[in-house]
Design an enzyme around this catalytic site. Structure first.
Site, PDB file in Angstrom:
ATOM      1  N   CYS A  81       0.811  -1.226   0.000  1.00 20.80           N
ATOM      2  CA  CYS A  81       0.000   0.000   0.000  1.00 20.80           C
ATOM      3  C   CYS A  81       0.838   1.267   0.000  1.00 20.80           C
ATOM      4  O   CYS A  81       0.423   2.287  -0.557  1.00 20.80           O
ATOM      5  CB  CYS A  81      -0.999  -0.002   1.148  1.00 20.80           C
ATOM      6  SG  CYS A  81      -0.273  -0.096   2.792  1.00 20.80           S
ATOM      7  N   HIS A 155      -2.328   1.533   7.136  1.00 22.14           N
ATOM      8  CA  HIS A 155      -2.661   1.563   5.715  1.00 22.14           C
ATOM      9  C   HIS A 155      -2.384   2.956   5.141  1.00 22.14           C
ATOM     10  O   HIS A 155      -2.592   3.963   5.809  1.00 22.14           O
ATOM     11  CB  HIS A 155      -4.139   1.187   5.538  1.00 22.14           C
ATOM     12  CG  HIS A 155      -4.589   1.095   4.121  1.00 22.14           C
ATOM     13  ND1 HIS A 155      -3.946   0.318   3.178  1.00 22.14           N
ATOM     14  CD2 HIS A 155      -5.633   1.692   3.467  1.00 22.14           C
ATOM     15  CE1 HIS A 155      -4.581   0.431   2.018  1.00 22.14           C
ATOM     16  NE2 HIS A 155      -5.592   1.260   2.161  1.00 22.14           N
TER      17      HIS A 155
END
Length: 301
Positions: A81, A155
């Site tokens: 990510c 994230h």
């Protein structure tokens, strides 16, 4: 496919990653406050937001990829990510010198769905190799060791203005989320409101947020300014000598910053495990290890 390592959220790491893929004159800076986005002196191409991920319903509609010119890729592999958030910004900027690797990649994936774009990222040897060059050696693998506490998952997502609208690009979503119209002068103010609301929503339980901007290299901007001044003052260079000296001093600061980042990244990548193991062996052979352990245990109790 091959695995991707977890990499540290650090401007020096991300800047070297961008340069290693072949992108020119772009760097990543860390924001200490969301309000710092207003005062950024470099052109901001996009913003990366790091937060502790938790499963939740998101009622906001996503834009269908067939109806949008936004480059959006689904996250196919774990731990990608960070790199994917960076690529989401770079691939949506028309005024960035991407280099051969990303320029070819953008052209190759232009007509692909988000799933195929994500798969293409995961299958790119160049992108994966650069990403994994920041892996850190571990003496022990903890994957198979049970833990009473569930490990936090962080994230990365991106925010970027594209074609008169501000978008949130999250590889775990089905598509880009249109946050409303914006222009070059107000998109950062709009983004401050969006992120501030999100942070406030989690404020009672979370403090682990990180904001980074993808910007034009300050060194490149200073060198361009210096070249412009020198070109315009060829007939009388002394009239701007003080200003030129000031710019050269600022360029030196940027060079030293990049050198510091390079040294930190070398330390990140270096495998210290053999050194530590041999040091422990030497301490044990000289009957110094156990006293140090006993002392540490006493100090902790």
């Amino acid at each position: 496919g091959e695995s991707w390592c977890t990499i540290e959220s650090d401007p020096g790491v991300f800047t070297e990653l961008i340069e290693s893929i072949g992108v020119k004159n772009i760097e990543v800076n860390e924001l200490w406050s969301i309000d710092d986005l207003k005062s950024s002196t470099n052109k901001v191409h996009g913003v990366i937001f790091l937060f502790k991920w938790r499963p939740e319903e998101d009622p906001r509609p996503v834009t269908a990829w067939q109806e949008s010119e936004v480059f959006f890729a689904k996250q196919i592999v774990n731990n990608a990510c960070a790199t994917q958030a960076i690529l989401s910004i770079l691939m949506n900027c028309k005024d960035i010198e991407l280099g051969e690797t990303l320029q070819n990649f953008r052209e190759f994936t232009a007509s692909m769905s988000p799933e195929l774009k994500g798969l293409s990222i995961s299958n790119s040897d160049v992108i994966r190799t650069v990403h994994n060059s920041f892996s850190q050696e571990q003496a022990f693998s903890l994957e198979d060791i049970g833990s009473s506490e569930k490990e936090d998952v962080y994230h990365f997502i991106s925010y970027i203005p594209v074609n008169g609208a501000l978008y949130e690009l999250d590889g775990l979503k089905a598509g880009p989320i249109n946050l409303g119209p914006c222009n070059d002068s107000d998109w950062k103010k709009k983004l401050i409101d969006v992120i501030s609301e999100r942070i406030q929503r989690y404020a009672e339980s979370e403090t682990g947020f990180n904001l980074l901007t993808v910007v034009e290299s300050r060194e490149a901007l200073l060198r361009a300014e210096l070249a412009s001044i020198e070109q315009s003052l060829k007939d009388d260079p002394s009239s701007a000598s003080a200003h030129i000296d000031e710019i050269n001093a600022q360029i030196l600061v940027e060079i030293e910053k990049k050198q510091r980042w390079r040294e930190e990244n070398i330390r990140r990548k270096h495998n210290y495990i053999p050194f530590v193991i041999n040091l422990l062996k030497m301490l044990a052979d000289n009957d110094k290890l156990q006293p140090l352990i006993d002392k540490a245990v006493t100090e902790q109790s």
